[in-house]
Design a protein around this motif. Structure first.
Motif, PDB file in Angstrom:
ATOM      1  N   VAL A   7     -49.968  39.016 -10.177  1.00 58.55           N
ATOM      2  CA  VAL A   7     -49.997  38.252  -8.929  1.00 58.55           C
ATOM      3  C   VAL A   7     -51.253  38.675  -8.174  1.00 58.55           C
ATOM      4  CG1 VAL A   7     -48.799  37.661  -6.803  1.00 58.55           C
ATOM      5  CG2 VAL A   7     -47.481  38.175  -8.875  1.00 58.55           C
ATOM      6  N   ALA A   8     -52.234  37.791  -8.142  1.00 56.67           N
ATOM      7  CA  ALA A   8     -53.554  38.131  -7.618  1.00 56.67           C
ATOM      8  C   ALA A   8     -53.800  37.518  -6.250  1.00 56.67           C
ATOM      9  CB  ALA A   8     -54.630  37.654  -8.594  1.00 56.67           C
ATOM     10  N   VAL A   9     -54.462  38.290  -5.404  1.00 57.74           N
ATOM     11  CA  VAL A   9     -54.979  37.804  -4.127  1.00 57.74           C
ATOM     12  C   VAL A   9     -56.492  37.864  -4.221  1.00 57.74           C
ATOM     13  CG1 VAL A   9     -55.136  38.220  -1.644  1.00 57.74           C
ATOM     14  CG2 VAL A   9     -52.960  38.593  -2.840  1.00 57.74           C
ATOM     15  N   VAL A  10     -57.146  36.704  -4.112  1.00 58.11           N
ATOM     16  CA  VAL A  10     -58.603  36.622  -4.223  1.00 58.11           C
ATOM     17  C   VAL A  10     -59.157  36.184  -2.878  1.00 58.11           C
ATOM     18  CG1 VAL A  10     -60.563  35.617  -5.448  1.00 58.11           C
ATOM     19  CG2 VAL A  10     -58.383  35.959  -6.651  1.00 58.11           C
ATOM     20  N   THR A  11     -59.908  37.053  -2.207  1.00 56.62           N
ATOM     21  CA  THR A  11     -60.501  36.650  -0.935  1.00 56.62           C
ATOM     22  C   THR A  11     -61.749  35.798  -1.197  1.00 56.62           C
ATOM     23  OG1 THR A  11     -61.942  38.596  -0.663  1.00 56.62           O
ATOM     24  CG2 THR A  11     -59.667  38.787   0.125  1.00 56.62           C
ATOM     25  N   GLY A  12     -61.999  34.848  -0.314  1.00 59.35           N
ATOM     26  CA  GLY A  12     -63.142  33.958  -0.505  1.00 59.35           C
ATOM     27  C   GLY A  12     -63.022  33.120  -1.759  1.00 59.35           C
ATOM     28  N   ALA A  13     -61.808  32.621  -2.040  1.00 54.88           N
ATOM     29  CA  ALA A  13     -61.539  31.945  -3.312  1.00 54.88           C
ATOM     30  C   ALA A  13     -61.850  30.461  -3.295  1.00 54.88           C
ATOM     31  CB  ALA A  13     -60.065  32.138  -3.697  1.00 54.88           C
ATOM     32  N   ASN A  14     -62.363  29.935  -2.200  1.00 58.47           N
ATOM     33  CA  ASN A  14     -62.575  28.490  -2.114  1.00 58.47           C
ATOM     34  C   ASN A  14     -63.935  28.035  -2.640  1.00 58.47           C
ATOM     35  OD1 ASN A  14     -63.691  29.849   0.068  1.00 58.47           O
ATOM     36  ND2 ASN A  14     -63.452  28.131   1.480  1.00 58.47           N
ATOM     37  N   ARG A  15     -64.816  28.972  -2.996  1.00 56.23           N
ATOM     38  CA  ARG A  15     -66.109  28.562  -3.536  1.00 56.23           C
ATOM     39  C   ARG A  15     -66.749  29.725  -4.290  1.00 56.23           C
ATOM     40  NH1 ARG A  15     -70.344  28.245   1.544  1.00 56.23           N
ATOM     41  NH2 ARG A  15     -70.088  30.371   2.288  1.00 56.23           N
ATOM     42  N   GLY A  16     -67.857  29.421  -4.975  1.00 56.38           N
ATOM     43  CA  GLY A  16     -68.632  30.459  -5.646  1.00 56.38           C
ATOM     44  C   GLY A  16     -67.845  31.250  -6.669  1.00 56.38           C
ATOM     45  N   LEU A  17     -68.160  32.526  -6.744  1.00 56.45           N
ATOM     46  CA  LEU A  17     -67.498  33.410  -7.704  1.00 56.45           C
ATOM     47  C   LEU A  17     -65.997  33.449  -7.473  1.00 56.45           C
ATOM     48  CD1 LEU A  17     -67.593  35.529  -9.978  1.00 56.45           C
ATOM     49  CD2 LEU A  17     -68.014  37.258  -8.204  1.00 56.45           C
ATOM     50  N   GLY A  18     -65.578  33.477  -6.216  1.00 58.61           N
ATOM     51  CA  GLY A  18     -64.151  33.535  -5.917  1.00 58.61           C
ATOM     52  C   GLY A  18     -63.384  32.379  -6.525  1.00 58.61           C
ATOM     53  N   ARG A  19     -63.969  31.193  -6.455  1.00 60.12           N
ATOM     54  CA  ARG A  19     -63.314  30.020  -7.035  1.00 60.12           C
ATOM     55  C   ARG A  19     -63.188  30.171  -8.554  1.00 60.12           C
ATOM     56  NH1 ARG A  19     -62.556  24.699  -5.263  1.00 60.12           N
ATOM     57  NH2 ARG A  19     -62.327  23.173  -6.955  1.00 60.12           N
ATOM     58  N   HIS A  20     -64.248  30.640  -9.208  1.00 64.60           N
ATOM     59  CA  HIS A  20     -64.185  30.842 -10.657  1.00 64.60           C
ATOM     60  C   HIS A  20     -63.135  31.894 -11.029  1.00 64.60           C
ATOM     61  CE1 HIS A  20     -67.465  28.257 -11.988  1.00 64.60           C
ATOM     62  NE2 HIS A  20     -68.169  28.666 -10.953  1.00 64.60           N
ATOM     63  N   LEU A  21     -63.067  32.949 -10.244  1.00 66.18           N
ATOM     64  CA  LEU A  21     -62.057  33.972 -10.503  1.00 66.18           C
ATOM     65  C   LEU A  21     -60.651  33.387 -10.385  1.00 66.18           C
ATOM     66  CD1 LEU A  21     -63.696  36.905  -8.526  1.00 66.18           C
ATOM     67  CD2 LEU A  21     -63.202  36.927 -10.977  1.00 66.18           C
ATOM     68  N   ALA A  22     -60.428  32.592  -9.341  1.00 62.43           N
ATOM     69  CA  ALA A  22     -59.113  31.984  -9.140  1.00 62.43           C
ATOM     70  C   ALA A  22     -58.752  31.050 -10.287  1.00 62.43           C
ATOM     71  CB  ALA A  22     -59.087  31.247  -7.804  1.00 62.43           C
ATOM     72  N   VAL A  26     -55.627  31.687 -13.019  1.00 63.18           N
ATOM     73  CA  VAL A  26     -54.571  30.705 -13.268  1.00 63.18           C
ATOM     74  C   VAL A  26     -54.507  30.390 -14.760  1.00 63.18           C
ATOM     75  CG1 VAL A  26     -53.865  28.312 -12.889  1.00 63.18           C
ATOM     76  CG2 VAL A  26     -54.622  29.696 -10.956  1.00 63.18           C
ATOM     77  N   GLY A  27     -55.661  30.225 -15.377  1.00 61.90           N
ATOM     78  CA  GLY A  27     -55.715  29.938 -16.805  1.00 61.90           C
ATOM     79  C   GLY A  27     -55.145  31.044 -17.670  1.00 61.90           C
ATOM     80  N   ARG A  28     -55.153  32.256 -17.164  1.00 67.04           N
ATOM     81  CA  ARG A  28     -54.616  33.398 -17.910  1.00 67.04           C
ATOM     82  C   ARG A  28     -53.138  33.630 -17.621  1.00 67.04           C
ATOM     83  NH1 ARG A  28     -58.666  37.663 -19.437  1.00 67.04           N
ATOM     84  NH2 ARG A  28     -60.728  36.684 -19.354  1.00 67.04           N
ATOM     85  N   GLY A  29     -52.564  32.770 -16.812  1.00 71.15           N
ATOM     86  CA  GLY A  29     -51.131  32.885 -16.547  1.00 71.15           C
ATOM     87  C   GLY A  29     -50.757  33.708 -15.344  1.00 71.15           C
ATOM     88  N   ALA A  30     -51.719  33.982 -14.461  1.00 73.74           N
ATOM     89  CA  ALA A  30     -51.423  34.746 -13.254  1.00 73.74           C
ATOM     90  C   ALA A  30     -50.990  33.814 -12.123  1.00 73.74           C
ATOM     91  CB  ALA A  30     -52.650  35.541 -12.810  1.00 73.74           C
ATOM     92  N   LYS A  31     -50.225  34.349 -11.216  1.00 70.28           N
ATOM     93  CA  LYS A  31     -49.965  33.681  -9.939  1.00 70.28           C
ATOM     94  C   LYS A  31     -51.111  34.065  -9.021  1.00 70.28           C
ATOM     95  CE  LYS A  31     -46.620  33.538  -6.110  1.00 70.28           C
ATOM     96  NZ  LYS A  31     -45.303  34.043  -5.621  1.00 70.28           N
ATOM     97  N   VAL A  32     -51.695  33.098  -8.334  1.00 65.18           N
ATOM     98  CA  VAL A  32     -52.909  33.369  -7.564  1.00 65.18           C
ATOM     99  C   VAL A  32     -52.779  32.865  -6.132  1.00 65.18           C
ATOM    100  CG1 VAL A  32     -55.408  33.057  -7.426  1.00 65.18           C
ATOM    101  CG2 VAL A  32     -54.292  33.164  -9.672  1.00 65.18           C
ATOM    102  N   TYR A  33     -53.069  33.769  -5.194  1.00 64.21           N
ATOM    103  CA  TYR A  33     -53.217  33.413  -3.790  1.00 64.21           C
ATOM    104  C   TYR A  33     -54.716  33.303  -3.490  1.00 64.21           C
ATOM    105  CZ  TYR A  33     -48.344  34.927  -2.994  1.00 64.21           C
ATOM    106  OH  TYR A  33     -46.977  35.079  -3.025  1.00 64.21           O
ATOM    107  N   GLY A  34     -55.138  32.148  -2.993  1.00 63.71           N
ATOM    108  CA  GLY A  34     -56.517  31.980  -2.556  1.00 63.71           C
ATOM    109  C   GLY A  34     -56.617  32.317  -1.083  1.00 63.71           C
ATOM    110  N   ASP A  69     -45.665  39.964  -3.186  1.00 64.84           N
ATOM    111  CA  ASP A  69     -45.486  40.222  -4.613  1.00 64.84           C
ATOM    112  C   ASP A  69     -46.802  40.556  -5.304  1.00 64.84           C
ATOM    113  OD1 ASP A  69     -46.395  37.655  -4.109  1.00 64.84           O
ATOM    114  OD2 ASP A  69     -45.194  36.684  -5.664  1.00 64.84           O
ATOM    115  N   ALA A  70     -47.857  40.794  -4.546  1.00 67.56           N
ATOM    116  CA  ALA A  70     -49.191  41.018  -5.123  1.00 67.56           C
ATOM    117  C   ALA A  70     -49.257  42.281  -5.980  1.00 67.56           C
ATOM    118  CB  ALA A  70     -50.231  41.104  -4.021  1.00 67.56           C
ATOM    119  N   THR A  71     -49.993  42.174  -7.089  1.00 65.62           N
ATOM    120  CA  THR A  71     -50.273  43.337  -7.942  1.00 65.62           C
ATOM    121  C   THR A  71     -51.776  43.528  -8.167  1.00 65.62           C
ATOM    122  OG1 THR A  71     -50.049  41.994  -9.961  1.00 65.62           O
ATOM    123  CG2 THR A  71     -48.063  43.133  -9.164  1.00 65.62           C
TER     124      THR A  71
END
Length: 230
Positions: A7-22, A26-34, A69-71
């Motif tokens: 369960v991932a929390v990615v700050t700045g997930a709406n663009r750039g590297l953060g978006r790619h990480l998010a 998701v593609g790896r099966g994680a739950k992601v908070y942007g 639930d973040a890990t």
């Protein structure tokens, strides 16, 4: 750390590297908070928008309660003002330090108890080759990333007994808005950096050097400083 079902929390997930990480998480099966200042800008399919402003401690604490639930915490949000240390606006220098150093510190302090309570996990700090190389023209940014490198090392030791691994991602120029003026042949694709970052988390690397620039600069750390002029 296994990313499937993390369960991932990615700050700045709406663009750039953060978006790619998010996207890749998701593609790896994680739950992601942007985690972004304006949740309405978080439009990545499968990512849960989460309001978080790294400059607002109350906002960060509320985000930690919402994502209980973040890990995995990825401290990606950051800015570059272009301020120099001698001539730059002190307000800009302060804003850069607060965003790039105090922000990750505040987020890590808020989410560490959450991650520990969920059985442990990891924190990744997105840094820079300028954590180690400090050109005058980017003095403020380099100082903030150097401070964040120190933060990474200190919290790695402090959080290890609590079952939390802390890693740093270092990269030179990426294909993002922050490096829009840099020639394309000097930049690495943000998607490739995200892939390397997630592989580093999975394999427990304390430092992830994502391009030749960061590897070259890291190798030069043992070199003597240049003599003072005069």
């Amino acid at each position: 750390m296994e990313l499937k079902n993390a369960v991932a929390v990615v700050t700045g997930a709406n663009r750039g590297l953060g978006r790619h990480l998010a996207v890749q998480l998701v593609g790896r099966g994680a739950k992601v908070y942007g985690a972004v200042r304006r949740p309405e800008t978080m439009e990545v399919p499968g990512v849960i928008p989460l309001q978080l402003d790294v400059l607002d401690e109350v906002s960060v604490q509320e985000a930690a309660r919402a994502a209980s639930d973040a890990t995995l915490l990825i401290n990606n949000a950051g800015i570059s003002t272009g301020a120099t240390l001698m001539r730059g606006d002190v307000a800009e220098v302060r804003r850069e330090m607060e965003t790039n150093f105090i922000g990750p510190l505040t987020a890590t302090r808020a989410f560490a108890p959450v991650i520990e309570g969920n059985g442990g996990g990891a924190v990744l700090n997105v840094l820079s080759a300028l954590s180690w190389f400090h050109p005058a023209a980017l003095g403020s940014y380099a100082a903030s990333k150097a401070a964040a490198w120190a933060l990474t090392g200190a919290t790695r030791d402090e959080l290890a007994p609590r079952g939390i691994a802390v890693s740093a991602l270092h990269v030179g120029y990426m294909g993002t808005d922050m490096a829009a003026d840099v020639p394309a042949d000097q930049k690495v694709a943000a998607a490739d950096v995200a892939t390397q970052a997630l592989h580093g988390i999975e394999t427990g690397l304390p430092e992830i050097l994502a391009d030749e620039t960061s590897r070259y600069v890291k190798q030069g750390l043992s070199a003597a400083p240049r003599p003072n002029a005069g």
